[in-house]
Design a protein around this motif. Structure first.
Motif, PDB file in Angstrom:
ATOM      1  N   GLU A 219      40.676  39.051  41.455  1.00  0.00           N
ATOM      2  CA  GLU A 219      40.304  38.021  40.481  1.00  0.00           C
ATOM      3  C   GLU A 219      38.919  38.356  39.949  1.00  0.00           C
ATOM      4  O   GLU A 219      37.995  38.617  40.727  1.00  0.00           O
ATOM      5  CB  GLU A 219      40.287  36.638  41.149  1.00  0.00           C
ATOM      6  N   MET A 220      38.757  38.343  38.629  1.00  0.00           N
ATOM      7  CA  MET A 220      37.514  38.836  38.048  1.00  0.00           C
ATOM      8  C   MET A 220      36.694  37.756  37.344  1.00  0.00           C
ATOM      9  O   MET A 220      35.664  38.063  36.752  1.00  0.00           O
ATOM     10  CB  MET A 220      37.843  39.957  37.076  1.00  0.00           C
TER      11      MET A 220
ATOM     12  N   LEU B 100      33.898  41.913  32.745  1.00  0.00           N
ATOM     13  CA  LEU B 100      34.196  41.225  34.008  1.00  0.00           C
ATOM     14  C   LEU B 100      34.693  42.217  35.067  1.00  0.00           C
ATOM     15  O   LEU B 100      34.452  42.031  36.257  1.00  0.00           O
ATOM     16  CB  LEU B 100      35.209  40.098  33.768  1.00  0.00           C
ATOM     17  N   THR B 101      35.391  43.252  34.627  1.00  0.00           N
ATOM     18  CA  THR B 101      35.827  44.296  35.566  1.00  0.00           C
ATOM     19  C   THR B 101      34.615  44.946  36.225  1.00  0.00           C
ATOM     20  O   THR B 101      34.568  45.126  37.452  1.00  0.00           O
ATOM     21  CB  THR B 101      36.656  45.368  34.819  1.00  0.00           C
TER      22      THR B 101
ATOM     23  N   SER C 122      32.527  42.165  38.354  1.00  0.00           N
ATOM     24  CA  SER C 122      33.172  41.601  39.545  1.00  0.00           C
ATOM     25  C   SER C 122      33.277  42.615  40.682  1.00  0.00           C
ATOM     26  O   SER C 122      33.230  42.243  41.846  1.00  0.00           O
ATOM     27  CB  SER C 122      34.562  41.058  39.202  1.00  0.00           C
ATOM     28  N   HIS C 123      33.440  43.921  40.355  1.00  0.00           N
ATOM     29  CA  HIS C 123      33.607  44.862  41.466  1.00  0.00           C
ATOM     30  C   HIS C 123      33.286  46.325  41.126  1.00  0.00           C
ATOM     31  O   HIS C 123      32.833  47.052  41.984  1.00  0.00           O
ATOM     32  CB  HIS C 123      35.039  44.769  42.043  1.00  0.00           C
TER      33      HIS C 123
ATOM     34  N   SER D 235      42.345  39.071  35.628  1.00  0.00           N
ATOM     35  CA  SER D 235      42.593  39.646  36.950  1.00  0.00           C
ATOM     36  C   SER D 235      43.101  41.072  36.786  1.00  0.00           C
ATOM     37  O   SER D 235      43.510  41.488  35.705  1.00  0.00           O
ATOM     38  CB  SER D 235      43.612  38.806  37.725  1.00  0.00           C
ATOM     39  N   ARG D 236      43.062  41.807  37.891  1.00  0.00           N
ATOM     40  CA  ARG D 236      43.468  43.210  37.909  1.00  0.00           C
ATOM     41  C   ARG D 236      44.335  43.422  39.137  1.00  0.00           C
ATOM     42  O   ARG D 236      43.916  43.096  40.250  1.00  0.00           O
ATOM     43  CB  ARG D 236      42.214  44.069  38.022  1.00  0.00           C
TER      44      ARG D 236
ATOM     45  N   TRP E  31      45.777  44.921  33.989  1.00  0.00           N
ATOM     46  CA  TRP E  31      44.893  43.795  33.756  1.00  0.00           C
ATOM     47  C   TRP E  31      45.684  42.664  33.106  1.00  0.00           C
ATOM     48  O   TRP E  31      46.539  42.920  32.249  1.00  0.00           O
ATOM     49  CB  TRP E  31      43.752  44.190  32.819  1.00  0.00           C
TER      50      TRP E  31
END
Lengths: 148, 148
Positions: free
Chosen positions: B14-15, B66-67, B70-71, B101-102, B123
């Motif tokens: 979840e992003m 956001l990708t 987020s991580h 989300s991814r 995505w």
């Protein structure tokens, strides 16, 4: 006015070029792709890319602008359902001048909407050394020429 | 630090979400996709979309941010060779809150570079009504966990 009927399969539309400045590369990336090789020249130098490179999204977005400015602004554009085969083949570096073109691959009338036609295209982006840096394909929807 | 080995097939990351303001939609589109249904609320109202909508490139670019945030900022990201199957399924309208989300679809080690692994992901972007507005797929390259 450019109507769907005016897109001919095999036609290549030259869309002009854009030189990517370092500040612009960094500005886009800070907003949308904040990875060090897009935002930080020193970190980029130490990365696998050996220097600052534009986000692939930036390369595509500039291609979109040139698509609109060169000809889509004179169509009755109805948007796009999507894209295929985006390829980021070579880095776009600060100072690179990228030339964009669009080749029409397929064309068909809409089955459900008699006033709409679809065009499948392949976009190409080439740098000042003649190297292909980005390609993508996809469908666009356009208004058809009204019957007289 | 997140290494290639930490991406598990089937995992959903979840992003976070983003609310698209009208000014922001217009600002992006003036720069990168200056079509009236992205830049001019009055013209957009009279268009097939019935109101201002975000450029599909804008929806994707926010997903990229956001990708990273987020991580990917915690990985050794080595970029992406490209993307497939971008689908703009529903318009993103001013005021819409889009959740991204991814999902990890596939994972494989690089054949040529022992310190690199590849991850294929899908995505998804979903609006406040639970409707899928955008999907895309593609490979990313990441550094592998160093041997102890």
């Amino acid at each position: 006015m450019i109507w769907w009927e005016d897109f001919k399969v095999g036609e290549c539309i030259e869309m002009g070029s854009h030189t990517f400045g370092a500040d612009e590369i960094i500005g886009f990336a800070r907003q949308f792709d904040p990875q060090p090789f897009h935002t930080d020249p020193a970190a980029a130098k130490d990365s696998v890319f050996g220097g600052l490179i534009a986000s692939g999204w930036h390369t595509c977005a500039v291609g979109m602008r040139l698509t609109v400015e060169s000809h889509v602004s004179r169509t009755k554009s109805l948007g796009s359902p999507g894209l295929e085969n985006i390829r980021w083949l070579k880095p776009v570096r600060a100072g690179d001048t990228i030339r964009y073109s669009r080749v029409v691959l397929e064309s068909r009338a809409s089955a459900s909407r008699p006033d709409v036609g679809l065009v499948k295209s392949r976009w190409e982006a080439i740098n000042q050394d003649g190297e292909l840096v980005m390609t993508m394909e996809g469908w666009g929807m356009f208004g058809r020429r009204p019957s007289p």
